[in-house]
Motif scaffolding. Structure first.
Motif, PDB file in Angstrom:
ATOM      1  N   MET A   1      27.164  35.317  17.776  1.00 32.49           N
ATOM      2  CA  MET A   1      26.317  35.329  18.746  1.00 32.49           C
ATOM      3  C   MET A   1      26.400  36.477  19.719  1.00 32.49           C
ATOM      4  SD  MET A   1      26.760  31.925  21.736  1.00 32.49           S
ATOM      5  CE  MET A   1      27.263  32.908  23.266  1.00 32.49           C
ATOM      6  N   LYS A   2      25.282  36.887  20.071  1.00 33.80           N
ATOM      7  CA  LYS A   2      24.974  37.993  20.858  1.00 33.80           C
ATOM      8  C   LYS A   2      25.164  37.976  22.422  1.00 33.80           C
ATOM      9  CE  LYS A   2      21.645  41.825  21.899  1.00 33.80           C
ATOM     10  NZ  LYS A   2      20.294  42.014  21.869  1.00 33.80           N
ATOM     11  N   SER A   3      26.184  38.830  23.034  1.00 37.97           N
ATOM     12  CA  SER A   3      26.232  38.842  24.389  1.00 37.97           C
ATOM     13  C   SER A   3      25.179  39.168  25.314  1.00 37.97           C
ATOM     14  CB  SER A   3      27.706  39.653  24.478  1.00 37.97           C
ATOM     15  OG  SER A   3      27.823  40.025  26.053  1.00 37.97           O
ATOM     16  N   GLU A   4      25.278  38.436  26.472  1.00 36.45           N
ATOM     17  CA  GLU A   4      24.060  38.627  27.202  1.00 36.45           C
ATOM     18  C   GLU A   4      24.554  39.364  28.385  1.00 36.45           C
ATOM     19  OE1 GLU A   4      22.383  34.748  29.085  1.00 36.45           O
ATOM     20  OE2 GLU A   4      22.755  33.833  27.083  1.00 36.45           O
ATOM     21  N   LEU A   5      25.953  39.871  28.109  1.00 35.07           N
ATOM     22  CA  LEU A   5      26.382  40.645  29.352  1.00 35.07           C
ATOM     23  C   LEU A   5      25.537  42.050  29.647  1.00 35.07           C
ATOM     24  CD1 LEU A   5      28.608  41.191  31.444  1.00 35.07           C
ATOM     25  CD2 LEU A   5      29.830  42.329  29.601  1.00 35.07           C
ATOM     26  N   PRO A   6      25.126  42.639  28.550  1.00 35.03           N
ATOM     27  CA  PRO A   6      24.577  43.841  29.063  1.00 35.03           C
ATOM     28  C   PRO A   6      23.212  43.621  29.661  1.00 35.03           C
ATOM     29  CG  PRO A   6      25.264  43.986  26.505  1.00 35.03           C
ATOM     30  CD  PRO A   6      25.594  42.579  27.114  1.00 35.03           C
ATOM     31  N   THR A   7      22.659  42.568  29.197  1.00 35.32           N
ATOM     32  CA  THR A   7      21.372  42.385  30.018  1.00 35.32           C
ATOM     33  C   THR A   7      21.412  42.183  31.297  1.00 35.32           C
ATOM     34  OG1 THR A   7      20.090  41.530  27.834  1.00 35.32           O
ATOM     35  CG2 THR A   7      19.136  40.883  29.851  1.00 35.32           C
ATOM     36  N   MET A   8      22.351  41.308  31.460  1.00 37.80           N
ATOM     37  CA  MET A   8      22.745  40.812  32.855  1.00 37.80           C
ATOM     38  C   MET A   8      23.472  41.949  33.708  1.00 37.80           C
ATOM     39  SD  MET A   8      22.956  38.567  35.113  1.00 37.80           S
ATOM     40  CE  MET A   8      22.868  36.991  34.429  1.00 37.80           C
ATOM     41  N   LEU A   9      24.133  42.802  33.319  1.00 40.90           N
ATOM     42  CA  LEU A   9      24.637  43.909  34.078  1.00 40.90           C
ATOM     43  C   LEU A   9      23.430  44.935  34.411  1.00 40.90           C
ATOM     44  CD1 LEU A   9      27.559  45.082  31.999  1.00 40.90           C
ATOM     45  CD2 LEU A   9      27.559  44.195  34.317  1.00 40.90           C
ATOM     46  N   LYS A  10      22.491  45.147  33.643  1.00 42.13           N
ATOM     47  CA  LYS A  10      21.311  45.963  33.980  1.00 42.13           C
ATOM     48  C   LYS A  10      20.210  45.356  35.201  1.00 42.13           C
ATOM     49  CE  LYS A  10      17.685  48.755  32.263  1.00 42.13           C
ATOM     50  NZ  LYS A  10      16.965  49.700  30.981  1.00 42.13           N
ATOM     51  N   TYR A  55      31.762  42.160  43.032  1.00 40.29           N
ATOM     52  CA  TYR A  55      31.087  43.227  43.683  1.00 40.29           C
ATOM     53  C   TYR A  55      29.819  42.309  44.067  1.00 40.29           C
ATOM     54  CZ  TYR A  55      28.006  46.729  44.918  1.00 40.29           C
ATOM     55  OH  TYR A  55      26.909  47.553  45.646  1.00 40.29           O
ATOM     56  N   TYR A  56      29.238  41.851  42.898  1.00 38.03           N
ATOM     57  CA  TYR A  56      27.975  41.013  42.941  1.00 38.03           C
ATOM     58  C   TYR A  56      27.779  39.768  43.813  1.00 38.03           C
ATOM     59  CZ  TYR A  56      25.934  44.874  40.042  1.00 38.03           C
ATOM     60  OH  TYR A  56      25.509  46.151  39.549  1.00 38.03           O
ATOM     61  N   LYS A  57      29.312  39.382  43.971  1.00 40.29           N
ATOM     62  CA  LYS A  57      29.404  37.901  44.505  1.00 40.29           C
ATOM     63  C   LYS A  57      28.785  36.920  43.712  1.00 40.29           C
ATOM     64  CE  LYS A  57      29.620  39.982  49.218  1.00 40.29           C
ATOM     65  NZ  LYS A  57      29.636  40.999  48.943  1.00 40.29           N
ATOM     66  N   ILE A  58      29.164  37.037  42.373  1.00 34.13           N
ATOM     67  CA  ILE A  58      28.689  35.679  41.349  1.00 34.13           C
ATOM     68  C   ILE A  58      29.899  35.277  40.558  1.00 34.13           C
ATOM     69  CG2 ILE A  58      26.259  36.553  41.204  1.00 34.13           C
ATOM     70  CD1 ILE A  58      26.939  37.840  38.468  1.00 34.13           C
ATOM     71  N   PRO A  59      29.809  34.089  40.191  1.00 36.54           N
ATOM     72  CA  PRO A  59      30.867  33.584  39.314  1.00 36.54           C
ATOM     73  C   PRO A  59      31.160  34.423  38.035  1.00 36.54           C
ATOM     74  CG  PRO A  59      29.793  31.792  40.118  1.00 36.54           C
ATOM     75  CD  PRO A  59      28.965  33.124  40.400  1.00 36.54           C
ATOM     76  N   LEU A  60      32.116  34.669  37.375  1.00 32.07           N
ATOM     77  CA  LEU A  60      32.378  35.303  36.150  1.00 32.07           C
ATOM     78  C   LEU A  60      31.438  34.798  35.230  1.00 32.07           C
ATOM     79  CD1 LEU A  60      33.943  37.776  34.925  1.00 32.07           C
ATOM     80  CD2 LEU A  60      35.993  36.210  34.670  1.00 32.07           C
ATOM     81  N   ASP A  61      31.590  33.445  35.159  1.00 29.83           N
ATOM     82  CA  ASP A  61      30.785  32.682  34.053  1.00 29.83           C
ATOM     83  C   ASP A  61      29.050  33.155  34.064  1.00 29.83           C
ATOM     84  OD1 ASP A  61      32.987  31.127  32.997  1.00 29.83           O
ATOM     85  OD2 ASP A  61      32.487  29.446  34.466  1.00 29.83           O
ATOM     86  N   VAL A  62      28.848  33.102  35.305  1.00 28.03           N
ATOM     87  CA  VAL A  62      27.258  33.877  35.179  1.00 28.03           C
ATOM     88  C   VAL A  62      27.107  35.001  34.870  1.00 28.03           C
ATOM     89  CG1 VAL A  62      25.408  34.257  36.898  1.00 28.03           C
ATOM     90  CG2 VAL A  62      26.911  32.123  37.252  1.00 28.03           C
ATOM     91  N   LEU A  63      28.229  36.118  35.245  1.00 27.64           N
ATOM     92  CA  LEU A  63      28.176  37.610  34.788  1.00 27.64           C
ATOM     93  C   LEU A  63      27.999  37.514  33.077  1.00 27.64           C
ATOM     94  CD1 LEU A  63      28.192  40.440  35.271  1.00 27.64           C
ATOM     95  CD2 LEU A  63      30.732  40.212  35.286  1.00 27.64           C
ATOM     96  N   VAL A  64      28.935  36.815  32.685  1.00 25.17           N
ATOM     97  CA  VAL A  64      28.913  36.777  31.141  1.00 25.17           C
ATOM     98  C   VAL A  64      28.136  35.778  30.233  1.00 25.17           C
ATOM     99  CG1 VAL A  64      31.362  37.707  31.126  1.00 25.17           C
ATOM    100  CG2 VAL A  64      30.871  35.092  30.939  1.00 25.17           C
ATOM    101  N   GLY A  65      27.165  35.193  31.238  1.00 32.73           N
ATOM    102  CA  GLY A  65      26.030  34.490  30.423  1.00 32.73           C
ATOM    103  C   GLY A  65      26.432  33.049  30.183  1.00 32.73           C
ATOM    104  N   ARG A  66      27.554  32.557  30.533  1.00 32.84           N
ATOM    105  CA  ARG A  66      28.051  31.033  30.116  1.00 32.84           C
ATOM    106  C   ARG A  66      27.089  30.282  30.738  1.00 32.84           C
ATOM    107  NH1 ARG A  66      33.747  28.620  30.700  1.00 32.84           N
ATOM    108  NH2 ARG A  66      33.465  26.585  29.650  1.00 32.84           N
ATOM    109  N   TYR A  67      26.746  30.449  32.364  1.00 28.10           N
ATOM    110  CA  TYR A  67      25.793  29.693  33.125  1.00 28.10           C
ATOM    111  C   TYR A  67      24.718  30.744  33.555  1.00 28.10           C
ATOM    112  CZ  TYR A  67      29.532  26.258  32.866  1.00 28.10           C
ATOM    113  OH  TYR A  67      30.788  25.750  32.708  1.00 28.10           O
ATOM    114  N   LYS A  68      23.499  30.042  33.919  1.00 25.86           N
ATOM    115  CA  LYS A  68      22.447  30.841  34.437  1.00 25.86           C
ATOM    116  C   LYS A  68      22.641  30.955  35.733  1.00 25.86           C
ATOM    117  CE  LYS A  68      20.718  31.155  30.281  1.00 25.86           C
ATOM    118  NZ  LYS A  68      20.744  32.321  29.699  1.00 25.86           N
ATOM    119  N   ARG A  69      21.953  31.936  36.385  1.00 26.51           N
ATOM    120  CA  ARG A  69      21.906  32.224  37.806  1.00 26.51           C
ATOM    121  C   ARG A  69      20.887  31.191  38.382  1.00 26.51           C
ATOM    122  NH1 ARG A  69      20.602  38.059  39.787  1.00 26.51           N
ATOM    123  NH2 ARG A  69      19.014  37.775  38.288  1.00 26.51           N
ATOM    124  N   ALA A  70      21.238  30.735  39.710  1.00 27.19           N
ATOM    125  CA  ALA A  70      20.449  29.802  40.417  1.00 27.19           C
ATOM    126  C   ALA A  70      18.925  30.626  40.950  1.00 27.19           C
ATOM    127  CB  ALA A  70      20.990  29.107  41.684  1.00 27.19           C
TER     128      ALA A  70
END
Length: 70
Positions: A1-10, A55-70
């Motif tokens: 499974m490809k990580s969504e982290l790189p896209t989320m970071l950018k 720093y971004y004030k988001i849950p770690l689960d959102v950062l790593v793509g486990r849950y989507k941002r609102a």
């Protein structure tokens, strides 16, 4: 499974109008290391992930793509 982290970071960095160098300094890593994270060439440590989420004030689960941002 490809990580969504790189896209989320950018996305988070560009939405915050930051350069890679600026965010790297804020989380205490080199620009080169941060660049590898955005390219998906390296995985950040859990400590670095926590710093980014805080720093971004988001849950770690959102950062790593486990849950989507609102």
């Amino acid at each position: 499974m490809k990580s969504e982290l790189p896209t989320m970071l950018k996305i988070l960095r560009t939405e915050s109008n930051l350069t890679q160098t600026e965010i790297a300094k804020k989380i205490n890593v080199s620009q080169r290391a941060y660049s590898f994270y955005e390219k998906g060439e390296r995985e950040p440590s859990i400590e670095t992930l926590i710093k980014l989420a805080e720093y971004y004030k988001i849950p770690l689960d959102v950062l790593v793509g486990r849950y989507k941002r609102a």
